[in-house]
Design a protein around this motif. Structure first.
Motif, mmCIF file in Angstrom:
data_model
loop_
_atom_site.group_PDB
_atom_site.id
_atom_site.type_symbol
_atom_site.label_atom_id
_atom_site.label_comp_id
_atom_site.label_asym_id
_atom_site.label_seq_id
_atom_site.Cartn_x
_atom_site.Cartn_y
_atom_site.Cartn_z
ATOM 1 N N THR A 112 0.840 -1.188 0.000
ATOM 2 C CA THR A 112 0.000 0.000 0.000
ATOM 3 C C THR A 112 0.874 1.236 0.000
ATOM 4 O O THR A 112 2.114 1.142 0.047
ATOM 5 C CB THR A 112 -0.934 -0.003 1.225
ATOM 6 O OG1 THR A 112 -1.886 1.043 1.081
ATOM 7 C CG2 THR A 112 -0.171 0.174 2.520
ATOM 8 N N GLY A 113 0.260 2.412 -0.058
ATOM 9 C CA GLY A 113 1.007 3.657 -0.125
ATOM 10 C C GLY A 113 1.389 4.182 1.249
ATOM 11 O O GLY A 113 0.805 3.805 2.268
ATOM 12 N N LEU A 114 2.356 5.085 1.267
ATOM 13 C CA LEU A 114 2.807 5.709 2.503
ATOM 14 C C LEU A 114 3.232 7.141 2.202
ATOM 15 O O LEU A 114 4.013 7.385 1.282
ATOM 16 C CB LEU A 114 3.988 4.938 3.101
ATOM 17 C CG LEU A 114 4.724 5.602 4.268
ATOM 18 C CD1 LEU A 114 3.830 5.705 5.489
ATOM 19 C CD2 LEU A 114 6.004 4.832 4.605
ATOM 20 N N THR A 115 2.721 8.094 2.981
ATOM 21 C CA THR A 115 3.139 9.486 2.874
ATOM 22 C C THR A 115 3.939 9.831 4.114
ATOM 23 O O THR A 115 3.442 9.701 5.234
ATOM 24 C CB THR A 115 1.933 10.430 2.750
ATOM 25 O OG1 THR A 115 1.130 10.014 1.639
ATOM 26 C CG2 THR A 115 2.392 11.862 2.531
ATOM 27 N N ALA A 116 5.176 10.279 3.933
ATOM 28 C CA ALA A 116 6.080 10.523 5.051
ATOM 29 C C ALA A 116 6.098 11.990 5.452
ATOM 30 O O ALA A 116 5.887 12.884 4.631
ATOM 31 C CB ALA A 116 7.501 10.072 4.680
ATOM 32 N N ASP A 117 6.335 12.225 6.750
ATOM 33 C CA ASP A 117 6.532 13.569 7.304
ATOM 34 C C ASP A 117 5.363 14.507 6.994
ATOM 35 O O ASP A 117 5.560 15.631 6.544
ATOM 36 C CB ASP A 117 7.835 14.175 6.791
ATOM 37 C CG ASP A 117 9.059 13.552 7.441
ATOM 38 O OD1 ASP A 117 8.880 12.806 8.413
ATOM 39 O OD2 ASP A 117 10.179 13.810 6.980
ATOM 40 N N CYS A 118 4.148 14.056 7.263
ATOM 41 C CA CYS A 118 2.973 14.896 7.022
ATOM 42 C C CYS A 118 2.915 16.039 8.036
ATOM 43 O O CYS A 118 3.303 15.890 9.192
ATOM 44 C CB CYS A 118 1.698 14.070 7.116
ATOM 45 S SG CYS A 118 1.555 12.816 5.833
ATOM 46 N N THR A 119 2.416 17.174 7.576
ATOM 47 C CA THR A 119 2.211 18.318 8.465
ATOM 48 C C THR A 119 0.726 18.590 8.691
ATOM 49 O O THR A 119 0.376 19.393 9.543
ATOM 50 C CB THR A 119 2.866 19.584 7.880
ATOM 51 O OG1 THR A 119 2.319 19.845 6.586
ATOM 52 C CG2 THR A 119 4.376 19.392 7.757
#
Length: 415
Positions: free
Chosen positions: A199-206
């Motif tokens: 699956t997808g992963l978004t890193a360092d979200c604000t």
């Protein structure tokens, strides 16, 4: 299985779809287009097709996701609890629980359909068999259920072991969203889980929010070196996954009070780790690191190149002492060797959310602003009236930051 559908009767083999695809996700064989395993379902080929021969079947694509479940059956929001060396819950866990409660309270709806049930907030907790359990602490913070694994292989096990546990639980229980703190552990663990679940992963979200129309998680993070903010969605595969830096979201004063409706108290579900799984890393010793981090500072003085030179740091440290604050800085000061990396605020440093942030001689590059977005009250001092930092400040002082600091120190010392 790819969700890209080709209408053989309409396709004319013009290859515009091939030119539009940046991933090699579609080819034309003979006079018929065919998706490949590299297809990411970005939709570029669909938009480029002049005869509307291409479409995306979201349900078909979801059948091949890592959890083995259609997106429609995935509901809960999971937070992976992280512990420090002493077994205490890291503050970022409580920050994510508070945010997860906010997301859970957003009613999910789909186009033309009625509102669905509210999501639950679930914490995944892996702790040593002899350690004091932190499950009740997580429930008090607002968790509806704690999936607790108490095992002698934790917490000293390597991340591969923990990733295996989380992936197996996700395949069994089908969470819609999984959130990780972007600590050293979280940044290693989250990608492992994403690979296992495909699956997808978004890193360092604000920032995290729920799209009111689709119910998708909108994950915002700095991109292109911090020069713009990108909002990312994962429309097909589940779970949706994101890491969030410590200090980005505030901890709710009374997280339990945020629950809506007649919600029963949180429950604890004990789970077992497969006995055949063994850690690949054995801890021989533990080397303590310096305590404290500016990410949890209530008051923060941040200095930039505008302070002139390193010789002015003692003045800034005296101001920090009088304000009972912590000292932060911009990246150029760390690169110049004036302060250690632990003081750096920004996209490549710490994300902070103090009650009061005094910014002295900081221009306000977007990378720096991305790390201080959670500050409640910002006072900025800079000689340049057009400095970007003033856009984030509640109080702006155009002037010499050294003279400002000296006068403030004099007044504080005179009290």
């Amino acid at each position: 299985m790819s969700g890209l559908v080709v209408d053989a009767e309409r396709c004319v083999g013009c290859k515009r779809c091939v030119r539009a695809c940046a991933f090699g996700g579609i080819v034309v064989e003979g006079r018929l287009a065919r998706p490949t395993d590299a297809c990411t379902l970005c939709g570029s080929c669909v938009e480029a097709c002049p005869v509307q021969a291409l479409s995306i079947d979201r349900g078909r694509a979801a059948a091949g996701d890592g959890t083995g479940a259609d997106a429609s059956v995935c509901r809960d929001i999971w937070v992976v609890a992280q512990l420090d060396a002493a077994g205490a819950v890291l503050p970022v866990t409580f920050e994510l629980i508070a945010k997860a409660r906010e997301l859970a309270s957003c009613q999910r709806c789909q186009r033309g359909q009625s509102l669905l049930a509210e999501r639950r907030v679930v914490a995944v907790l892996a702790e040593g068999a002899a350690a004091e359990s932190r499950a009740l602490q997580l429930i008090a913070a607002g968790v509806d259920e704690v999936l607790r694994c108490r095992d002698g292989r934790f917490p000293s096990a390597d991340t591969a072991l923990l990733a295996t546990l989380i992936a197996e639980l996700a395949r069994e229980r089908h969470p819609e969203t999984v959130l990780f703190g972007a600590t050293a552990l979280g940044r290693e663990l989250a990608p492992r889980v994403a690979v296992l679940l495909q699956t997808g992963l978004t890193a360092d979200c604000t920032e995290l929010s729920i799209d009111a129309e689709t119910g998708l998680l909108r994950q915002t993070r700095p991109a292109f070196g911090g020069n713009l903010m990108a909002t990312i969605e994962c429309p097909v595969h589940r779970p949706q996954m994101a890491t969030v830096r410590p200090g980005v979201f505030p901890v709710a004063g009374d997280a339990c009070a945020q629950r809506t409706g007649d919600v029963a108290p949180g429950t604890i579900t004990d789970i077992a780790l497969d006995a055949t799984v063994h850690p690949r890393v054995r801890r021989l010793d533990l080397e303590p690191v310096a305590a404290g981090t500016i990410a949890q500072a209530k008051r923060l003085v941040v200095v930039g190149r505008g302070i002139g030179s390193k010789k002015n740091l003692p003045l800034m440290k005296r101001l920090v002492e009088l304000l009972d604050a912590d000292l932060g800085c911009t990246r150029p000061l760390v690169e110049a060797g004036w302060l250690d990396y632990a003081h750096q605020v920004g996209q490549t440093g710490a994300s902070v959310a103090p009650e009061l942030l005094l910014s002295l001689g900081v221009s306000g590059a977007i990378q720096h602003l991305a790390g201080m977005g959670g500050a409640q009250t910002v006072i900025a001092v800079n000689e340049d009236s057009s400095a970007p930092i003033f856009g984030a400040a509640r109080y702006a002082v155009v002037g010499d930051c050294i003279a400002f600091a000296e006068e403030l120190v004099r007044q504080l010392e005179a009290r």
